[in-house]
Design a protein around this motif. Structure first.
Motif, PDB file in Angstrom:
ATOM      1  N   GLN A   1       0.861  -1.171   0.000  1.00 17.01           N
ATOM      2  CA  GLN A   1       0.000   0.000   0.000  1.00 17.01           C
ATOM      3  C   GLN A   1       0.901   1.227   0.000  1.00 17.01           C
ATOM      4  O   GLN A   1       1.564   1.522   0.987  1.00 17.01           O
ATOM      5  CB  GLN A   1      -0.901  -0.013   1.232  1.00 17.01           C
TER       6      GLN A   1
ATOM      7  N   THR B   1       0.813   6.254   1.761  1.00 23.98           N
ATOM      8  CA  THR B   1       0.353   6.484   3.126  1.00 23.98           C
ATOM      9  C   THR B   1       1.262   7.477   3.824  1.00 23.98           C
ATOM     10  O   THR B   1       2.363   7.756   3.368  1.00 23.98           O
ATOM     11  CB  THR B   1       0.351   5.171   3.935  1.00 23.98           C
ATOM     12  N   ARG B   2       0.812   7.994   4.926  1.00 22.01           N
ATOM     13  CA  ARG B   2       1.628   8.926   5.717  1.00 22.01           C
ATOM     14  C   ARG B   2       2.031   8.301   7.049  1.00 22.01           C
ATOM     15  O   ARG B   2       2.431   8.993   7.967  1.00 22.01           O
ATOM     16  CB  ARG B   2       0.850  10.206   5.954  1.00 22.01           C
ATOM     17  N   ASP B   3       1.898   6.977   7.147  1.00 22.94           N
ATOM     18  CA  ASP B   3       2.195   6.292   8.402  1.00 22.94           C
ATOM     19  C   ASP B   3       3.682   6.164   8.685  1.00 22.94           C
ATOM     20  O   ASP B   3       4.080   6.011   9.832  1.00 22.94           O
ATOM     21  CB  ASP B   3       1.587   4.881   8.399  1.00 22.94           C
ATOM     22  N   ASN B   4       4.512   6.197   7.659  1.00 22.85           N
ATOM     23  CA  ASN B   4       5.947   6.042   7.874  1.00 22.85           C
ATOM     24  C   ASN B   4       6.707   6.889   6.851  1.00 22.85           C
ATOM     25  O   ASN B   4       6.127   7.357   5.872  1.00 22.85           O
ATOM     26  CB  ASN B   4       6.351   4.565   7.809  1.00 22.85           C
TER      27      ASN B   4
ATOM     28  N   ARG C   1       6.558   6.112   3.028  1.00 21.82           N
ATOM     29  CA  ARG C   1       5.218   6.245   2.461  1.00 21.82           C
ATOM     30  C   ARG C   1       4.693   4.980   1.788  1.00 21.82           C
ATOM     31  O   ARG C   1       3.829   5.048   0.937  1.00 21.82           O
ATOM     32  CB  ARG C   1       5.147   7.420   1.493  1.00 21.82           C
TER      33      ARG C   1
ATOM     34  N   LYS D   1       3.570   0.775   2.784  1.00 19.86           N
ATOM     35  CA  LYS D   1       3.350  -0.252   3.804  1.00 19.86           C
ATOM     36  C   LYS D   1       3.279  -1.597   3.106  1.00 19.86           C
ATOM     37  O   LYS D   1       2.695  -1.711   2.040  1.00 19.86           O
ATOM     38  CB  LYS D   1       2.027  -0.006   4.532  1.00 19.86           C
TER      39      LYS D   1
ATOM     40  N   GLY E   1       1.848  -4.535   7.279  1.00 21.94           N
ATOM     41  CA  GLY E   1       0.481  -4.396   7.771  1.00 21.94           C
ATOM     42  C   GLY E   1      -0.559  -4.930   6.794  1.00 21.94           C
ATOM     43  O   GLY E   1      -1.398  -5.763   7.170  1.00 21.94           O
TER      44      GLY E   1
ATOM     45  N   LYS F   1      -8.416  -3.182  10.720  1.00 22.70           N
ATOM     46  CA  LYS F   1      -7.788  -3.069  12.046  1.00 22.70           C
ATOM     47  C   LYS F   1      -6.369  -3.645  12.053  1.00 22.70           C
ATOM     48  O   LYS F   1      -5.462  -3.057  12.608  1.00 22.70           O
ATOM     49  CB  LYS F   1      -8.640  -3.761  13.106  1.00 22.70           C
TER      50      LYS F   1
ATOM     51  N   ASN G   1      -3.992  -1.444   9.642  1.00 22.86           N
ATOM     52  CA  ASN G   1      -3.667  -0.121  10.186  1.00 22.86           C
ATOM     53  C   ASN G   1      -2.891  -0.178  11.492  1.00 22.86           C
ATOM     54  O   ASN G   1      -2.316   0.822  11.902  1.00 22.86           O
ATOM     55  CB  ASN G   1      -4.951   0.693  10.374  1.00 22.86           C
TER      56      ASN G   1
ATOM     57  N   PRO H   1       2.491  -0.002  11.172  1.00 23.32           N
ATOM     58  CA  PRO H   1       2.791   1.129  10.279  1.00 23.32           C
ATOM     59  C   PRO H   1       3.779   0.831   9.152  1.00 23.32           C
ATOM     60  O   PRO H   1       4.050   1.712   8.360  1.00 23.32           O
ATOM     61  CB  PRO H   1       3.363   2.175  11.246  1.00 23.32           C
TER      62      PRO H   1
END
Length: 74
Positions: free
Chosen positions: A9, A12-15, A18, A20, A23, A67, A70, A73
């Protein structure tokens, strides 16, 4: 030789990188395990209660996968 599915994916801004992959991949595996159990149960419940059966069969996609995917990260 077959390997486990690899889900990526990006955007994203989780790491910082950018992207993933851990997860979403674990989320997909949790989805498959949950679906193996819940889809037959949902099909049996659907015979008597359509809305409850649909909710049971949709649970892996609407609750389990997001769940787990997400929660990790990377």
């Amino acid at each position: 030789m077959t390997g486990a599915p690899l889900c990526v994916q990006c955007g994203t801004r989780d790491n910082p990188c950018r992207c993933k992959f851990v997860g979403p991949t674990l989320g997909f595996l949790a989805f498959v395990v949950t679906a193996i159990v819940e889809w037959p149960v949902g099909a049996v419940v659907y015979i008597c209660n359509h809305s409850k059966g649909r909710r049971i069969m949709g649970h892996p996609l609407t609750t389990v996968y997001p769940k787990v995917a997400n929660a990790i990260p990377i």
